[in-house]
Scaffold this motif. Structure first.
Motif, PDB file in Angstrom:
ATOM      1  N   SER A 375     -44.975 -35.452 -18.332  1.00  0.00           N
ATOM      2  CA  SER A 375     -46.216 -35.957 -18.917  1.00  0.00           C
ATOM      3  C   SER A 375     -47.389 -35.238 -18.278  1.00  0.00           C
ATOM      4  CB  SER A 375     -46.324 -37.466 -18.703  1.00  0.00           C
ATOM      5  OG  SER A 375     -46.276 -37.760 -17.338  1.00  0.00           O
ATOM      6  N   SER A 379     -53.022 -31.551 -19.053  1.00  0.00           N
ATOM      7  CA  SER A 379     -54.011 -31.642 -17.980  1.00  0.00           C
ATOM      8  C   SER A 379     -53.535 -30.985 -16.686  1.00  0.00           C
ATOM      9  CB  SER A 379     -54.331 -33.118 -17.697  1.00  0.00           C
ATOM     10  OG  SER A 379     -53.146 -33.820 -17.346  1.00  0.00           O
ATOM     11  N   GLY A 380     -52.219 -30.842 -16.532  1.00  0.00           N
ATOM     12  CA  GLY A 380     -51.720 -30.397 -15.234  1.00  0.00           C
ATOM     13  C   GLY A 380     -51.270 -28.955 -15.184  1.00  0.00           C
ATOM     14  N   SER A 389     -48.375 -28.426 -12.595  1.00  0.00           N
ATOM     15  CA  SER A 389     -48.099 -29.710 -11.946  1.00  0.00           C
ATOM     16  C   SER A 389     -48.055 -30.774 -13.030  1.00  0.00           C
ATOM     17  CB  SER A 389     -49.210 -30.020 -10.927  1.00  0.00           C
ATOM     18  OG  SER A 389     -49.175 -31.366 -10.526  1.00  0.00           O
ATOM     19  N   THR A 410     -44.051 -35.959  -9.363  1.00  0.00           N
ATOM     20  CA  THR A 410     -44.558 -34.766 -10.029  1.00  0.00           C
ATOM     21  C   THR A 410     -43.673 -33.587  -9.664  1.00  0.00           C
ATOM     22  OG1 THR A 410     -46.013 -34.176  -8.208  1.00  0.00           O
ATOM     23  CG2 THR A 410     -46.956 -35.566  -9.922  1.00  0.00           C
TER      24      THR A 410
ATOM     25  N   VAL B 402     -50.286 -40.063 -15.483  1.00  0.00           N
ATOM     26  CA  VAL B 402     -50.688 -38.872 -14.733  1.00  0.00           C
ATOM     27  C   VAL B 402     -52.086 -38.488 -15.173  1.00  0.00           C
ATOM     28  CG1 VAL B 402     -48.381 -37.914 -14.518  1.00  0.00           C
ATOM     29  CG2 VAL B 402     -49.779 -37.279 -16.474  1.00  0.00           C
ATOM     30  N   PHE B 403     -52.808 -37.797 -14.324  1.00  0.00           N
ATOM     31  CA  PHE B 403     -54.009 -37.119 -14.780  1.00  0.00           C
ATOM     32  C   PHE B 403     -54.298 -35.925 -13.899  1.00  0.00           C
ATOM     33  CE2 PHE B 403     -55.443 -40.534 -12.124  1.00  0.00           C
ATOM     34  CZ  PHE B 403     -56.550 -40.055 -11.439  1.00  0.00           C
ATOM     35  N   ASN B 424     -51.670 -32.452 -10.706  1.00  0.00           N
ATOM     36  CA  ASN B 424     -51.724 -33.776 -11.298  1.00  0.00           C
ATOM     37  C   ASN B 424     -51.657 -34.839 -10.226  1.00  0.00           C
ATOM     38  OD1 ASN B 424     -51.998 -34.236 -14.125  1.00  0.00           O
ATOM     39  ND2 ASN B 424     -50.082 -33.155 -14.480  1.00  0.00           N
ATOM     40  N   LEU B 425     -52.259 -35.983 -10.515  1.00  0.00           N
ATOM     41  CA  LEU B 425     -52.041 -37.181  -9.726  1.00  0.00           C
ATOM     42  C   LEU B 425     -51.129 -38.066 -10.555  1.00  0.00           C
ATOM     43  CD1 LEU B 425     -55.640 -38.099  -8.552  1.00  0.00           C
ATOM     44  CD2 LEU B 425     -53.886 -36.855  -7.295  1.00  0.00           C
ATOM     45  N   ILE B 426     -50.243 -38.792  -9.903  1.00  0.00           N
ATOM     46  CA  ILE B 426     -49.364 -39.681 -10.654  1.00  0.00           C
ATOM     47  C   ILE B 426     -49.371 -41.049 -10.009  1.00  0.00           C
ATOM     48  CG2 ILE B 426     -47.260 -39.000  -9.386  1.00  0.00           C
ATOM     49  CD1 ILE B 426     -45.851 -39.160 -12.194  1.00  0.00           C
ATOM     50  N   VAL B 474     -50.014 -37.294  -5.006  1.00  0.00           N
ATOM     51  CA  VAL B 474     -50.669 -36.042  -5.346  1.00  0.00           C
ATOM     52  C   VAL B 474     -49.582 -34.997  -5.576  1.00  0.00           C
ATOM     53  CG1 VAL B 474     -52.320 -34.289  -4.587  1.00  0.00           C
ATOM     54  CG2 VAL B 474     -52.618 -36.674  -3.891  1.00  0.00           C
TER      55      VAL B 474
END
Lengths: 451, 479
Positions: A375, A379-380, A389, A410, B402-403, B424-426, B474
């Protein structure tokens, strides 16, 4: 009213192009589609949508400037207004000597069998039955399936034409249909989701049982998932995830990215950019590909393009403009809808499959992670810097066996490094409803972050 | 340059999109075979955009989409059809298809004559973008390009985009509702690529509001260009992002997307009703740490996600979803409100006349707390500071989201130190809400966004004050 045959669409395109004034080049894009979508929920039809859509896009190049306009209608006065708007818009672009429409290049289009008339004759009742049957199969598969977030039958019959004043006249049509479901699985303490699908060009291609079984399995096997410990490991991308990864790689090989200084593979043609043995091809003339098409978005005959051979970068993809700017020829890789000017992109990307099954590849791994879903790709992943990521979920691999489920972690690396770290390609190539095929990919040295 | 008139000069005279008597006839036709409810949604959207890339103005693009979507609800089923043909025969044909699709075999099938509502547009548009010449739009692009390039030789590429749209809608239904709205939006964005020893880095800055061309009285595109360029240049020196679980401080305006993903979607009643939300059945419970107040406000003019009426004709509202940590309720569209026996919340939206409405957010934000942002930082020995976020994604059933971080720094000994690369942060929505342990008093709105759900995109806004999440994962590459 308007028809939707080749002669109808080409005649409309000819009519628009015939209005070109001295010194003006015109390109007309006509698009038509007839779509149905049925969503089932709890044994009933939640919604049934049905509609036909029309679109026209007009590009005008005059005095080395380009303008564009589009409209969602084929009414004659709307088409006239669209041509006028495109002409007016062309006054504001920066003059650019390389602006020009595609010109016929002598490559003959490959006849592709992408349209099945029988899909047009399927009754609404039959479509509803398919959606209801899918929902029922998912719901009744296992007592831990507590709900179905969506169970859809979708089909589309579409036709399109590109005509320009340089002699291009192309027409294509295709039919697609699919079944897709999202299942909700729950034990005492938590809920997990899984999806499954089946895609085809007519109903006989659809496998409702497979779509249902896949979504149920994907949801159930995640129950009880925890966060993994952080560390560097080997990941196995399942075909759905690998296809998304390859689609991003394909995007970095666009001539548009190259031209504008945004490709991380600039100046690397002829160099080793991926692991030895890895080969990647974009071939829209393969009728099995979901994105198969006999011509590109500018009306040139579609053709096979080898991008990476045995790890070595072969070329970038181009449309007419990027090719002219870089003093090369179009690879017939213009992509666009009727509401935009042509970009550059892959439509039918596939790696050459390996010889071993996913199970065999997993059996060789002492330690690793099978990733069944990602997901946050939009954005990653930065296709300019290559930073990669994403969120992920899947199963731990221990001593060659699939072990406990894991989620909320991740996976991270860079696109450059991942291509070089591809250790194995599976033999399970399958065409998915996107611009790339999927295949099991084993990638070493990926950082996973969890606890 | 030739004296070409501007590409679109729509008449500002407010004539109805479709004659009201024709709407009445269409509603009757839609319910001829039975059914409980029928609705006609008419839309006429004109848009224009221009882009500059690689030093060249690529082209000016104008577009128009006009048509009607008709839905018929019979029991639990909805039938839907759309058409670009607004003539009596075109609307009649679409009504027939929608009625057949709903398979109504009973229901009341009655309609009330539409009564005109009296909503005013949410904003008075001072400068209709359709009346601004293409040349003025192109000049803004050139200014942004020059400004960004002047920030330094390391800036190797600049892309700028201008966009505006004017969307007129008319909604009428068989319960007598008739409402119209005119929604004008204007947008500008700048993206830069910087090249350094460690490769390329990118920076982006955008501004968008529900206003006309007067946006640029307030917003200087040169400021946007400098911000985008500096973001790319800063990242040239960036370290690999750390990996693992740690405190994350989010800067003002930078973190609204976190709450959009972490809990906003999970509070949409369509997902709640299907059991696809971790927040189902939790109204009245403590779902967030004390002090956390989450609001969705469609009336917040002139933000990107505001409107006078939603796409089902209901007035936009300010809805407090979480008050001081306690879940107050869900966002609703017409179908979900009716099933719940509640008043609607004005959250029924659709991308266009070609789509069915569903529950969507508008402007979603965390309200101010009382901490000072410098104290929050000073009180964080080690962690990361996220100044700017990209997009995100959530699985509402599990709450996992996530973003992406597009501008972030390490926090060491309570101070910002090195910039870090993208990642990304999850996290998990319900857990993150409970772990917000500091909220600042410096609220700001973030960047305009497009929220995607079930294949439909709609404009949304978000915002936050500075805040800290005690633990988030992170997703970097550093060991």
């Amino acid at each position: 009213m308007f028809g939707t045959t080749a002669s109808d669409l080409l005649a409309m395109g000819d009519e628009i192009c015939s209005q070109a004034r001295a010194g003006e080049q015109i390109e007309a894009v006509l698009a038509y589609s007839s779509d149905t979508e049925v969503r089932a929920w709890e044994g009933e039809v939640e919604s049934f949508s049905s509609a036909t859509s029309f679109g026209v896009g007009v590009r005008v190049i005059s005095s080395q400037r380009q303008g564009f306009a589009y409209a969602g209608s084929w009414e004659p006065e709307v088409i006239a207004e669209t041509l006028d708007a495109a002409r007016a818009n062309s006054a504001f672009g920066t003059p650019d000597e390389h602006l020009a429409l595609a010109e016929p290049d002598g490559v003959d289009p490959v006849e592709l069998d992408l349209y099945r008339e029988e899909l047009a004759g399927v009754t609404p009742e039959r479509k509803i039955d398919l959606a209801l049957a899918l929902e029922r199969s998912v719901r009744s598969a296992d007592s831990r399936i507590v709900g179905v977030e969506s169970a859809d039958y979708v089909d589309s019959l579409s036709a399109g034409a590109v005509v320009n004043t340089s002699g291009v006249r192309s027409f294509g049509r295709d039919s697609t249909c699919y079944l897709m479901a999202y299942a909700l699985a729950s034990d005492e303490s938590e809920t997990q989701t899984g999806f499954g699908y089946s895609v085809g060009r007519s109903l006989e291609d659809l496998d409702e049982g497979k779509a249902a079984a896949d979504c149920v399995e994907r949801a159930l096997r995640l129950l009880g998932a925890g966060k993994p410990v952080s560390g560097r490991t080997t990941v196995v991308f399942d075909p759905w995830v690998a296809a998304q990864f390859l689609g991003i790689i394909g995007g970095t090989l666009s001539g548009e990215a190259l031209l504008k200084g945004r490709s991380l593979f600039a100046d690397r043609v002829g160099e080793q950019v991926a692991a030895a043995g890895f080969t990647l091809t974009d071939d829209p003339t393969n009728p099995l590909a979901f994105g198969a098409s006999s011509s590109d978005g500018e009306g040139l005959a579609a053709r096979r393009n080898d991008l990476i051979c045995d790890g070595e970068l072969q070329k970038f993809l181009h449309n007419s403009y990027t090719a002219r700017r870089l003093n090369t020829v179009s690879t017939a890789s213009a992509v666009r809808g009727y509401s935009s000017t042509p970009g550059v992109g892959c439509v039918a990307l596939a790696p050459s499959p390996g010889s071993r099954s996913a199970a065999d590849l997993i059996a060789e791994l002492e330690d690793g992670v099978l990733v069944q879903g990602v997901s946050g790709l939009h954005s990653g992943v930065n296709p300019v810097s290559g930073d990669f990521s994403t969120g992920a979920e899947g199963l731990r691999i221990r001593d060659g066996e699939l072990a406990e489920p894991i989620r909320e972690f991740t996976i991270a690396s860079t696109l450059q490094r991942m291509l070089l770290d591809i250790a194995e390609v599976g033999n399970d190539l399958e065409w998915l409803p996107m611009s790339s095929a999927g295949v099991t990919l084993v990638v070493d040295g990926v950082m996973i972050s969890g606890e | 340059m030739s004296a070409t008139p501007p590409p679109s000069t729509p008449s500002q005279a407010v004539e109805p999109l479709v004659d009201e008597r024709l709407i009445s006839r269409t509603l009757k036709a839609a319910l001829r075979g039975g059914g409980d409810f029928a609705e006609v949604f008419v839309e006429d959207k004109r848009s224009s955009s221009a882009s500059l890339d690689d030093g060249k103005v690529e082209e000016l693009v104008t577009g128009r989409r006009r048509g009607a979507g008709i839905r018929v609800v019979a029991g639990a089923s909805t039938g839907f059809a759309h058409t670009a043909d607004l003539s009596p025969s075109g609307l009649a044909a679409a009504a027939e298809i929608a009625a057949a699709a709903a398979r109504a075999d009973g229901g009341q099938g009655s309609t009330e004559s539409p009564r005109r509502g009296s909503r005013e547009p949410i904003n008075e548009v001072i400068i209709p973008p359709g009346r601004v010449s293409g040349g003025r739009k192109v000049d803004l692009l050139k200014l942004a390009d020059e400004t960004a390039r002047a920030e330094g030789g390391a800036i190797r590429q600049v892309a700028c985009g201008y966009g505006d749209s004017r969307r007129r809608i008319m909604v009428a239904d068989s319960e007598g509702l008739l409402a119209t709205d005119e929604q004008v939006k204007t947008f500008f964005g700048v993206s830069c690529v910087a090249l350094g020893d460690g490769g390329m880095q990118t920076g982006r800055e955008t501004s968008g509001r529900t206003v006309g061309f007067e946006l640029f009285d307030d917003v200087d595109v040169a400021d946007l260009a400098r911000a985008a360029a500096r973001r790319a240049l800063t990242k040239l020196a960036a370290h690999p992002a750390p990996s693992g679980s740690m405190p994350v401080v989010i800067g003002p305006g930078g973190g609204g997307v976190l709450f959009h993903e972490a809990c906003g979607h999970g509070l949409e009643a369509d997902l709640v009703n299907k059991g696809a939300s971790v927040f189902a059945g939790r109204v009245g419970e403590q779902v967030a740490n004390a002090g956390v107040t989450l609001i969705d406000d469609g009336t917040m003019s002139p933000e990107w996600g505001c409107y006078a009426i939603d796409d089902e004709g209901r007035p936009a509202q300010r809805n407090v979803l979480i008050a001081d940590g306690v879940l107050q309720g869900y966002m609703l569209d017409r179908l979900r409100a009716r099933r719940a026996g509640r008043a609607g919340t004005g959250n029924g939206r659709r991308e266009s006349y070609r789509h069915l409405p569903m529950v969507r957010m508008t402007n979603t934000f965390i309200d101010n707390g009382d901490a000072r942002s410098e104290d929050i930082l000073a009180d964080t020995p080690r962690g990361i500071y996220v100044a700017h976020l990209g997009g995100g994604q959530v699985n509402t059933a599990t709450g996992d989201f996530v973003f992406g971080m597009t501008e972030a720094y390490l926090i060491e000994d309570g101070r910002l130190t090195a910039p870090i690369r993208e990642g990304n942060l999850i996290g998990n929505g319900p857990q993150v809400l409970m772990e917000i342990d500091a909220i600042g008093n410096d609220f700001a709105m973030g960047s305009p966004g497009t929220c995607g759900k079930d294949g439909q995109g709609v404009p949304v806004g978000d915002g936050t004050p500075t805040l800290r999440v005690a633990r988030l994962t992170v997703g970097g590459t550093a060991d």
